[in-house]
Design a protein around this motif. Structure first.
Motif, short mmCIF file in Angstrom:
data_model
loop_
_atom_site.label_atom_id
_atom_site.label_comp_id
_atom_site.label_asym_id
_atom_site.label_seq_id
_atom_site.Cartn_x
_atom_site.Cartn_y
_atom_site.Cartn_z
N THR A 224 146.89 52.53 99.52
CA THR A 224 146.21 53.82 99.55
C THR A 224 145.05 53.86 100.54
O THR A 224 144.55 54.93 100.86
N ALA A 225 144.64 52.69 101.03
CA ALA A 225 143.61 52.64 102.08
C ALA A 225 144.24 52.63 103.47
O ALA A 225 143.52 52.59 104.47
N GLY A 226 145.57 52.68 103.55
CA GLY A 226 146.25 52.76 104.83
C GLY A 226 146.62 51.43 105.45
O GLY A 226 147.08 51.38 106.59
N GLN A 227 146.45 50.32 104.73
CA GLN A 227 146.75 49.00 105.28
C GLN A 227 148.20 48.61 105.01
O GLN A 227 148.69 48.79 103.89
N PRO A 228 148.88 48.01 106.00
CA PRO A 228 150.21 47.44 105.71
C PRO A 228 150.06 46.23 104.80
O PRO A 228 149.18 45.40 105.00
N ARG A 229 150.91 46.14 103.79
CA ARG A 229 150.77 45.06 102.81
C ARG A 229 152.06 44.25 102.72
O ARG A 229 153.17 44.75 103.00
N PHE A 230 151.89 43.01 102.26
CA PHE A 230 153.00 42.08 102.17
C PHE A 230 152.86 41.27 100.89
O PHE A 230 151.76 41.12 100.35
N ARG A 231 153.99 40.75 100.42
CA ARG A 231 154.00 40.02 99.16
C ARG A 231 154.79 38.73 99.32
O ARG A 231 155.80 38.69 100.03
N VAL A 232 154.31 37.68 98.66
CA VAL A 232 155.01 36.39 98.62
C VAL A 232 155.34 36.10 97.16
O VAL A 232 154.47 36.16 96.29
N HIS A 233 156.60 35.78 96.90
CA HIS A 233 157.01 35.44 95.54
C HIS A 233 156.26 34.20 95.07
O HIS A 233 155.95 33.29 95.85
N SER A 234 155.94 34.14 93.79
CA SER A 234 155.12 33.05 93.26
C SER A 234 155.75 31.68 93.50
O SER A 234 155.06 30.70 93.77
N LEU A 235 157.07 31.57 93.40
CA LEU A 235 157.73 30.28 93.62
C LEU A 235 157.73 29.91 95.10
O LEU A 235 157.63 28.72 95.46
N VAL A 236 157.84 30.91 95.96
CA VAL A 236 157.74 30.65 97.40
C VAL A 236 156.32 30.19 97.73
O VAL A 236 156.12 29.27 98.53
N ALA A 237 155.33 30.82 97.11
CA ALA A 237 153.94 30.43 97.34
C ALA A 237 153.69 28.99 96.89
O ALA A 237 152.92 28.26 97.52
N GLU A 238 154.35 28.57 95.81
CA GLU A 238 154.17 27.19 95.35
C GLU A 238 154.75 26.21 96.36
O GLU A 238 154.14 25.16 96.65
N LEU A 239 155.90 26.55 96.94
CA LEU A 239 156.47 25.68 97.97
C LEU A 239 155.56 25.65 99.20
O LEU A 239 155.37 24.59 99.82
N ALA A 240 154.97 26.78 99.55
CA ALA A 240 154.04 26.83 100.68
C ALA A 240 152.84 25.93 100.43
O ALA A 240 152.36 25.23 101.33
N ALA A 241 152.33 25.94 99.19
CA ALA A 241 151.20 25.08 98.85
C ALA A 241 151.57 23.61 98.97
O ALA A 241 150.77 22.79 99.43
N GLU A 242 152.78 23.24 98.56
CA GLU A 242 153.23 21.86 98.71
C GLU A 242 153.28 21.47 100.19
O GLU A 242 152.83 20.39 100.59
N ALA A 243 153.82 22.37 101.01
CA ALA A 243 153.93 22.09 102.44
C ALA A 243 152.56 21.95 103.07
O ALA A 243 152.33 21.10 103.93
N LEU A 244 151.63 22.81 102.65
CA LEU A 244 150.27 22.74 103.20
C LEU A 244 149.61 21.41 102.85
O LEU A 244 148.99 20.76 103.70
N ALA A 245 149.75 21.00 101.60
CA ALA A 245 149.15 19.73 101.17
C ALA A 245 149.77 18.54 101.89
O ALA A 245 149.10 17.54 102.15
N ASP A 246 151.06 18.65 102.23
CA ASP A 246 151.77 17.54 102.84
C ASP A 246 151.53 17.43 104.34
O ASP A 246 151.73 16.35 104.92
N THR A 247 151.10 18.51 105.00
CA THR A 247 151.08 18.51 106.46
C THR A 247 149.72 18.77 107.09
O THR A 247 149.55 18.50 108.28
N GLU A 248 148.75 19.30 106.34
CA GLU A 248 147.46 19.59 106.94
C GLU A 248 146.36 18.92 106.13
O GLU A 248 146.42 18.89 104.90
N PRO A 249 145.33 18.38 106.80
CA PRO A 249 144.23 17.74 106.08
C PRO A 249 143.55 18.70 105.12
O PRO A 249 143.40 19.90 105.42
N VAL A 250 143.13 18.18 103.98
CA VAL A 250 142.47 19.02 102.98
C VAL A 250 141.22 19.66 103.56
O VAL A 250 140.92 20.83 103.29
N SER A 251 140.49 18.92 104.40
CA SER A 251 139.27 19.48 104.98
C SER A 251 139.57 20.70 105.84
O SER A 251 138.82 21.69 105.82
#
Length: 666
Positions: A224-251
Motif C-alpha cells: 500500500t506504500a507503493g513498494q514492490p514486495r517479495f516473499r521467501v518460503h520459511s523452509l527456503v529461508a532455512e536452507l539459505a541460512a545454512e548456506a550463509l553459515a557454511d560459506t560466509e564468515p559470521v563477522s
C-alpha cells in the motif's frame, strides 16, 4: 495426444519433446518458469491453504483424532503448507507408532533443525530445494544465502539491492562441493561490479529475477506504500541460512545484518517524522536510507509504510540485540513506538521495548535507556497495569538524573505523578507534579511548566474539581496546538473536553472533540478516533440528544471492545448503562451495571468502582422503589451506597469525584 513432462530442467530439454500435431498438448512441470518457451500458459502452484494442509496431514498420517486437530494445524504451519514437507511429516506419523503429534510438532519447532527433521526414506525436503539452488549464477547464489538476513520472509525490493551492494563475497563458479554432508549453495561474487550504483542495482535485479525464475523467491506485488514486495518460503529461508553459515564468515554476516537494521532505522525515522510531526524522536543520528524510492515510500505514505514493514522492523530490533548492538535496537524500538501505539499493537510495542531494555549495558547511551523506560511506562499506563507503573517511573527518574537530562527528569516526575494518581494516592501525585513544576521554573522552561500544570489539571478533574483544573488544561491545549505533535494535541483536546462535560459546557466540549477527531483521522489513529467518538457520545448524552449519543457510542464500541483484553471495554459498558438509564430503560441497565461493578472490583481501582457503585445504587433505587432516586448518589443506608460513601471518605473525595452524568446526578 497429451504429453506429460515432469521436472524439466531447461527449455532445451522440453523443445524437442513438444508435440506438433493438431489437437495435441503438453503438460510440463519444472522448478523454473522456463521463460524461453513462448506462447505457453504458466501456472505457479502455491502452498496449500491451511485447512487443506491439515486435511492432507490427517488423511495421509491416519491421525483422525479430533483432540489432535489443533496440533495438526501447527504441524502444517511448521511445514509451511508445502505438499512435499507435509508428505514427509505424514509419513513419519504413519510409520512410527510411538511418534506423537506433539513430539513431531516440538521437533519441527526448532527452526535450525527443521530441514533435518523433514526427511524420510528417499524423500528429503532439503535435497529438493537444493536442486533449485545448485545451478544459480554466482550473484544469485550470494543473494539467495544473504536473504537469510532479512528480518522476515516478506520484504521490499531495496533489501535485495542492499544485500548485494554492501559487504563482499569471494568470486566463484556455480555450485560445487558440500557442507556437513549436504550439498551447499553456490559460492558467489559481490553483486556490484563496475558502473556505479545503477549497475549494482541492475545486477541485484537480475539476481532477483533468477531467484524468482527458480521459485526460490515469490513476487507478491506492490504494497500500500507503493513498494514492490517479495516473499521467501520459511523452509527456503532455512536452507539459505545454512548456506550463509557454511560459506560466509559470521563477522561479515553480522556486519551486513547490522547495516540492514540501520537502513530500517533510517527509513523508520523518515516515516515517524511524517506520521506525527512534532513528536518526540528517538534517534538523533540516523543512517542514510538506501534508495530514493524507499525514502519516498516512507515519507509519502508513512502509516502504510509502517504497516507493510512492521514485522521487518520488529525483526530488526531482534537482529540488533542478537548482535549486541543495544543502542541500535533501542533507536529502532523508539522510532516505531508511535506507530505501534497508534495502531494498538500493544503487545509488540511492549516486546520490542523490553527486548531493547534487557541487559542494556552501562557503557551505552543511557539517554536511550531512559527513553525506553518512558515509552514502556506509556504501554503499561494504557493497559491499566497500575501496579507496575511506580517501579518503571522510578527507574526512568534515576536514569534521567544519572545523565543530567532536565527534560527527561521532568517527564519522569510527571510519570511518577501519574502513577500515584491512577493508584489513587492524590496527595503523592500532587507532590510529584509540584516537583515537576519547580524543575521547569528552575530550568526556565515555559512549555515544561505548562505540561506539569496540565497534569495537575487532570488530577484536579479526577478529584471532582473540574473548574479548578480547566484553566490549566486550556493552557496546555493552546501550547500543544502551537508546539506539540498532532497526536499529542488530540489527546489534550479530548482530556480538556472531558472536563468540560463535567462542567456541563457541552458546546465548547463538542468543538474541541471535533478538532480532536480530525487530528486522529490525519494520523490514522483508529483507537484515538474511537475515544473521540466515546467522548462525543457523552456530550450528546449531557445535552439530552440520545439518538446522536447512541450513534457516537456505536461508532466507538467495536474498536474499543476489540482492543480490550476481556473483549468488553469498561468505559464503553459504563456509557451503555448511562444511555439506558437516560432513556428510562432501567431493567436493561441493571444487569449491565452489575456486570460493570463486578469487573471494576476485579480491576482493583477504588474510584472507578465507586463511580459504578453509584450507578448501581441509582438503578436499584429506581427499580425497587418504582420511582427515580434523587439526592446525593452516595447518601442512603443500602449496602451499595454505603460502600460508595466509604470509598470516597477513604480517598478524601467529595461526591463530585463520581463524575456522573446530569440525569444520575440530581
Amino acid at each position: 495426444m497429451l504429453v506429460v513432462l515432469d521436472d524439466a530442467s531447461s527449455e532445451a530439454q522440453v523443445r524437442r519433446l513438444l508435440p506438433t500435431s493438431a489437437g495435441s498438448a503438453a503438460l510440463v512441470t519444472s522448478r523454473s518458469k522456463l521463460a524461453g518457451l513462448p506462447g505457453v500458459h504458466r501456472h505457479t502452484i502455491p502452498p496449500l491453504l491451511p485447512e487443506d494442509a491439515t486435511s492432507m496431514l490427517a488423511e495421509l498420517s491416519g491421525a483422525q483424532d479430533v483432540d489432535g486437530a489443533g496440533v495438526l494445524v501447527q504441524i502444517g504451519t511448521l511445514c509451511g503448507h508445502l505438499p512435499l514437507a507435509l508428505c514427509v511429516a505424514a509419513a513419519k506419523l504413519a510409520t512410527n507408532e510411538h511418534l506423537r503429534l506433539e513430539d513431531l510438532r516440538d521437533r519441527l519447532s526448532d527452526e535450525h533443525a527443521r530441514l533435518d527433521e523433514l526427511s524420510v526414506g528417499d524423500i528429503d525436503v532439503r535435497a529438493s530445494i537444493t536442486t533449485s539452488v545448485t545451478d544459480l549464477s554466482p550473484a544469485a547464489g550470494v543473494l539467495f544465502r544473504r536473504l537469510a538476513l532479512a528480518p522476515s520472509g516478506d520484504w521490499p525490493g531495496w533489501v535485495a539491492a542492499l544485500l548485494l551492494e554492501r559487504g563482499s563475497a569471494p568470486s566463484g563458479s556455480r555450485v560445487s562441493g558440500s557442507v556437513g554432508g549436504r550439498p551447499s549453495a553456490p559460492d558467489g561474487v559481490h553483486g556490484g561490479g563496475r558502473g556505479g550504483r545503477g549497475a549494482r542495482a541492475g545486477g541485484a535485479a537480475r539476481a532477483l529475477d533468477e531467484l524468482i525464475d527458480c521459485h526460490l523467491v515469490e513476487p507478491t506485488g506492490r504494497d500500500t506504500a507503493g513498494q514492490p514486495r517479495f516473499r521467501v518460503h520459511s523452509l527456503v529461508a532455512e536452507l539459505a541460512a545454512e548456506a550463509l553459515a557454511d560459506t560466509e564468515p559470521v563477522s561479515d554476516s553480522d556486519a551486513l545484518a547490522i547495516e540492514l537494521a540501520r537502513q530500517w532505522l533510517a527509513l523508520s525515522d523518515v516515516a515517524d517524522a511524517r506520521l506525527d510531526p512534532g513528536g518526540v524522536r528517538g534517534s538523533d543520528d540516523p543512517a542514510g536510507p538506501t534508495t530514493d524510492a524507499a525514502v519516498r515510500a516512507a515519507s509519502e505514505s508513512p502509516a502504510d509504510w509502517f504497516e507493510s514493514e512492521r514485522l521487518n522492523l520488529v525483526g530488526a530490533v531482534h537482529a540488533a540485540v542478537a548482535r549486541d548492538d543495544r543502542e541500535l535496537a533501542a533507536r529502532i524500538a523508539l522510532a516505531i513506538r508511535t506507530f505501534l501505539t497508534i495502531r494498538a499493537y500493544d503487545d509488540e510495542r511492549e516486546r520490542v521495548l523490553r527486548i531493547a531494555l534487557d541487559d542494556y549495558p552501562e557503557e551505552a547511551d543511557q539517554r536511550l535507556s531512559a527513553q525506553l523506560l518512558a515509552a514502556l511506562f506509556g504501554v503499561l499506563a494504557q493497559e491499566h497495569r497500575h501496579d507496575e507503573l511506580p517501579d518503571v517511573a522510578r527507574r526512568f527518574l534515576d536514569a534521567a538524573r544519572r545523565v543530567g537530562d532536565g527534560p527527561l527528569e521532568q517527564r519522569a516526575l510527571s510519570q511518577l505523578g501519574w502513577a500515584a494518581m491512577v493508584r489513587r494516592d492524590f496527595a503523592a501525585s500532587l507532590g510529584w507534579y509540584e516537583q515537576a513544576a519547580e524543575l521547569a521554573v528552575a530550568r526556565d522552561d515555559r512549555a515544561a511548566r505548562t505540561t506539569a500544570d496540565a497534569h495537575r489539571g487532570v488530577l484536579l478533574r479526577n478529584m471532582g474539581l473540574p473548574a479548578e483544573g480547566d484553566p490549566l488544561l486550556a493552557a496546555m491545549v493552546a501550547e500543544s496546538r502551537e508546539l506539540g505533535s498532532r497526536r499529542s494535541t488530540c489527546i489534550w483536546l479530548v482530556t480538556r473536553a472531558e472536563g468540560l462535560v463535567d462542567l456541563d459546557l457541552f458546546d465548547e466540549a463538542r468543538a474541541l472533540l471535533d478538532e480532536a477527531l480530525a487530528l486522529a483521522r490525519e494520523v490514522r489513529d483508529d483507537l484515538g478516533e474511537a475515544h473521540c467518538h466515546l467522548a462525543l457520545a457523552r456530550v450528546h448524552l449531557g445535552r439530552g440528544a440520545l439518538v446522536d449519543a447512541t450513534t457516537e457510542y456505536e461508532s466507538a464500541r467495536p474498536r474499543l471492545d476489540a482492543h480490550a483484553r476481556s473483549g468488553e471495554d469498561l468505559d464503553v459498558l459504563r456509557l451503555r448503562v448511562d444511555l439506558d438509564t437516560a432513556a428510562g430503560r432501567w431493567h436493561d441497565a441493571r444487569p449491565r451495571v452489575e456486570r460493570l461493578v463486578a469487573a471494576r472490583r476485579a480491576a482493583g481501582d477504588p474510584l472507578e468502582l465507586a463511580c459504578d457503585l453509584a450507578r448501581e445504587a441509582r438503578c436499584a433505587a429506581h427499580l425497587d422503589a418504582g420511582e427515580p432516586a434523587d439526592g446525593d448518589p452516595a447518601s442512603g443506608d443500602d449496602p451499595t451506597r454505603t460502600e460508595c460513601r466509604a470509598i470516597l471518605e477513604r480517598l478524601d473525595l467529595e461526591p463530585g469525584a463520581l463524575r456522573l452524568p446530569a440525569h444520575l446526578r440530581h
